[in-house]
Design a protein around this motif. Structure first.
Motif, short mmCIF file in Angstrom:
data_model
loop_
_atom_site.label_atom_id
_atom_site.label_comp_id
_atom_site.label_asym_id
_atom_site.label_seq_id
_atom_site.Cartn_x
_atom_site.Cartn_y
_atom_site.Cartn_z
N TYR A 5 92.52 52.20 37.33
CA TYR A 5 92.50 51.30 38.61
C TYR A 5 93.53 51.41 39.48
O TYR A 5 93.76 50.80 40.71
N LYS A 14 89.41 50.29 45.98
CA LYS A 14 89.90 48.94 45.58
C LYS A 14 90.88 48.26 46.64
O LYS A 14 91.64 48.37 46.51
N GLU A 17 91.94 42.76 43.59
CA GLU A 17 92.55 42.88 42.51
C GLU A 17 91.91 41.06 41.63
O GLU A 17 91.98 40.48 42.12
#
Length: 135
Positions: A5, A14, A17
């Motif tokens: 992650y 990504k 969050e």
């Protein structure tokens, strides 16, 4: 935070969050990476939380997990808060701020897990804007 992650945040795949709780007023997240790192390695500037409540716009589907958040996928149950990652800084200390330093020099009782307030001494010693911006 576990890998992969953190690596997904670092490389930009990504873009949000996701958390199960609100962190109202938060402007930055300091990420403690678990073993083998056992250190705070990155700090990210974030926007106020987007939520999935009524009347909220969906997230742009430009990153991992955004579509699942919008679609309320079963794996995302309870993850109702999304913080847009605006920048990523790498801590300049070799290997980050190690657990032993957090404990011995900054008075932390245990490795940071979940929502923990960053000690003022860390903010003073490792000013986030003086760290290496990677995106």
């Amino acid at each position: 935070m576990n890998d992969p992650y953190m690596q997904q945040i670092i490389d930009g795949s990504k873009t949000y969050e996701f958390r199960k709780y609100s962190m109202m007023g938060i402007k930055r997240i300091w990420f403690y990476r678990t073993a083998p790192h056992s250190a705070i390695t990155h700090v990210c500037e974030v926007e106020p939380a987007a939520s999935r409540g009524p009347g909220h716009d969906p997230l742009p589907e430009d990153g991992l997990g955004n579509k699942e958040f919008n679609d309320r996928h079963a794996d995302w149950d309870g993850y109702d808060f999304a913080y847009r990652i605006n920048s990523v800084y790498e801590i300049n200390a070799s290997g980050g701020i190690k657990w032993a330093t957090l404990r011995d020099e900054h008075g932390m009782k245990g490795p940071p897990r979940g929502r923990v307030t960053l000690p003022q001494s860390i903010r003073e010693q490792f000013k986030w804007a003086e760290q290496t911006k990677i995106r």
